[in-house]
Design an enzyme around this catalytic site. Structure first.
Site, short mmCIF file in Angstrom:
data_model
loop_
_atom_site.label_atom_id
_atom_site.label_comp_id
_atom_site.label_asym_id
_atom_site.label_seq_id
_atom_site.Cartn_x
_atom_site.Cartn_y
_atom_site.Cartn_z
N HIS A 77 -15.91 25.45 37.12
CA HIS A 77 -15.22 26.02 35.97
C HIS A 77 -14.51 27.29 36.46
O HIS A 77 -15.00 27.95 37.37
CB HIS A 77 -16.28 26.36 34.92
CG HIS A 77 -15.77 26.76 33.58
ND1 HIS A 77 -15.27 28.00 33.31
CD2 HIS A 77 -15.71 26.08 32.40
CE1 HIS A 77 -14.93 28.08 32.03
NE2 HIS A 77 -15.18 26.92 31.45
N ASP A 109 -24.53 27.81 38.07
CA ASP A 109 -23.90 27.87 36.75
C ASP A 109 -24.50 26.73 35.93
O ASP A 109 -24.16 25.56 36.13
CB ASP A 109 -22.38 27.71 36.93
CG ASP A 109 -21.66 27.47 35.60
OD1 ASP A 109 -22.33 27.39 34.55
OD2 ASP A 109 -20.43 27.34 35.64
N CYS A 123 -10.61 24.13 31.69
CA CYS A 123 -10.87 25.32 32.53
C CYS A 123 -11.25 24.92 33.95
O CYS A 123 -12.05 25.60 34.61
CB CYS A 123 -11.95 26.21 31.95
SG CYS A 123 -11.57 26.87 30.34
N GLN A 154 -23.46 23.84 31.63
CA GLN A 154 -23.33 22.47 31.17
C GLN A 154 -24.63 21.68 31.34
O GLN A 154 -24.79 20.61 30.77
CB GLN A 154 -22.19 21.78 31.95
CG GLN A 154 -21.50 20.67 31.21
CD GLN A 154 -20.97 21.09 29.86
OE1 GLN A 154 -21.34 20.51 28.84
NE2 GLN A 154 -20.11 22.09 29.82
N LYS A 214 -23.95 26.75 23.89
CA LYS A 214 -23.98 25.33 24.30
C LYS A 214 -25.36 24.71 24.13
O LYS A 214 -25.53 23.51 24.32
CB LYS A 214 -23.48 25.18 25.74
CG LYS A 214 -21.98 25.46 25.85
CD LYS A 214 -21.42 25.23 27.23
CE LYS A 214 -19.94 25.58 27.24
NZ LYS A 214 -19.35 25.53 28.58
C1 LIG Z 1 -18.68 26.43 29.29
C2 LIG Z 1 -18.82 26.60 30.75
C3 LIG Z 1 -18.64 27.85 31.34
C4 LIG Z 1 -18.20 29.06 30.58
O1 LIG Z 1 -19.10 29.39 29.58
P1 LIG Z 1 -18.73 30.51 28.50
O2 LIG Z 1 -19.71 30.26 27.41
O3 LIG Z 1 -17.31 30.25 28.08
O4 LIG Z 1 -18.89 31.82 29.15
C5 LIG Z 1 -18.85 27.94 32.70
N1 LIG Z 1 -19.21 26.88 33.43
C6 LIG Z 1 -19.39 25.67 32.90
C7 LIG Z 1 -19.81 24.54 33.77
C8 LIG Z 1 -19.20 25.48 31.54
O5 LIG Z 1 -19.37 24.27 31.01
#
Ligand SMILES: *Cc1c(COP(=O)(O)O)cnc(C)c1O
Length: 404
Positions: A121, A198, A362, A201, A224
């Site tokens: 992302h 990260d 993104c 997801q 999320k």
């Molecule tokens: C949604 C997402 C982000 C960004 O998250 P935010 O809530 O917008 O800060 C980063 N990495 C992944 C894999 C995502 O799905």
């Protein structure tokens, strides 16, 4: 195994009609809907204990502080972190990655290397570019194959004694790929590099065990995982959080302040400057409680069923090409239809009540890799149903007919 109809009762928004049609919400990878317990907890907080935390001696301030710290403990338990102080409340994944990357920007030097992957992302790319610009370090990228799987033998070749940080996503938001992070972490540690995962997801589908994974940092967003927007978590191993410099200066993060010199507060406060999203932080704990009650094993199993069903039905439509066909996948389906722009499909299915994402999600480098402007992305949550997938498939068929 799950009583989906009963679960759906917990989500008032799902009863809505959009454009005169029952809402089919398939944009869960962008943000999840909120159960009533979460909405109620926000109202209850403001109606009963709203006060600033960690400061006042008065009763409400203490109640708010207790609730906030209780939530930190819940999150610690959820992630199986060793210490409460390894849990930093943030505004979300983006904030958490920026906090860590900014710290490394100060610690790294020329000749050092940071490794990310081809399927990150933007929020796990740009902060590391900042860190490289600031420190003179170099950014390296683990490549992927046409299925959207990272190439581990290429990763092995990128690793060296110069590697200081490896930052990869647990699950790709654009492709659905579940990455082999156990292997990535183990290999990075062999050369002494720190690893940031990260988990934005992954956390809606999987309960991560940060001690078993042995990652150095794990970040995710509250919104999320059925929690409020503007909330998130950075888990960091204590020894790393002690080494990183503070990210923001202000109240709460200091021990002593004079005009000559400021000393910093201990963890976690060192990274929690200013008045945080108190209600949000507390309610994030409720959201995780809610998901744990349903059970992440149940969630993952059911969502996998939806993924298999949705994939099968979608592939019956002529001209559909799925982008992201990794062996290990979460319930995210990115696809295109021959000769039709993804945006046009998105607009038409919305008229039919179906919410999907269109665009680059993104992740522009992924779109460049596949040579496409974007995809249509349907992402399923545990409150979605096969009947909704049928509605979605009918909508896509109709859109395709209208556009070709
Ligand atoms: C949604 C997402 C982000 C960004 O998250 P935010 O809530 O917008 O800060 C980063 N990495 C992944 C894999 C995502 O799905």
């Amino acid at each position: 195994m799950l009583d989906i109809n009963k679960i759906r009762e917990d989500f008032p928004i799902l009863k809505q009609k959009v454009n005169g049609k029952p809402l089919v919400y398939f944009d869960n990878a962008a943000t999840a809907q909120k159960p009533k317990v979460v909405e109620d907890a926000i109202v209850e907080y403001y109606e009963t204990i709203n006060a600033n935390i960690h400061r006042g001696v008065h009763t409400l301030s203490q109640l708010a502080t207790d609730a906030y710290e209780e939530s930190r403990q819940k999150i610690k338990a959820h992630l199986n972190a060793k210490e409460d102080r390894e849990i930093i409340f943030t505004a979300g994944t983006t904030f958490g990655i920026n906090l860590v990357a900014n710290g490394f920007g100060a610690l790294l030097k020329e000749g050092d290397e940071i490794i990310i992957s081809a399927m990150e992302h933007h929020s796990n790319i740009v902060p590391w570019q900042f860190a490289c610009e600031r420190s003179g370090a170099t950014l390296k990228v683990i490549p992927m194959n046409q299925n959207g799987e990272l190439l581990m033998d290429e990763y092995d070749k990128l690793l060296s004694k110069n590697t200081k940080v490896v930052a990869v996503n647990h699950i790709s938001n654009a492709l659905g790929t579940i990455n082999p992070i156990e292997y990535i972490i183990k290999k990075a540690h062999e050369v002494g590099a720190a690893v940031l995962i990260d988990g934005a997801q992954a956390t809606p589908h999987i309960k991560p065990d940060v001690q078993a994974l042995d990652c150095d940092f794990y970040v995710f967003s509250g919104h999320k995982v059925c929690g409020p927007t503007g909330t998130g978590v950075l888990y960091g191993k204590e020894e790393w959080l002690n080494q990183l410099p503070p990210y923001q200066g202000g109240g709460e993060m200091i021990k002593t302040v004079t005009f000559e010199k400021t000393t910093y507060a201990c963890l976690p406060h060192k990274f929690e400057a200013g008045t945080p999203n108190i209600a949000g932080g507390i309610v994030l704990g409720y959201a995780l409680d809610y998901m744990n009650e349903i059970g992440f094993d149940n969630i993952a199993a059911y969502e996998h069923e939806l993924l298999v069903y949705g994939t099968e039905k979608l592939l019956e439509i002529e001209g559909v090409k799925i982008i992201g066909t990794a062996k290990e996948k979460a319930s995210v389906i990115s696809f295109n239809i021959d000769g039709i722009h993804p945006y046009d499909i998105g607009v038409i299915v919305d008229k039919l009540g179906v919410a999907v994402r269109t665009g680059h999600h993104c992740t522009q480098p992924i779109m460049d890799f596949f040579g496409i402007p974007g995809t249509i992305r349907a992402s399923f949550s545990f409150y979605n149903t096969k009947e909704e997938i049928d509605t979605f498939i009918a909508a896509v068929k109709k859109a395709k007919m209208m556009l070709s």
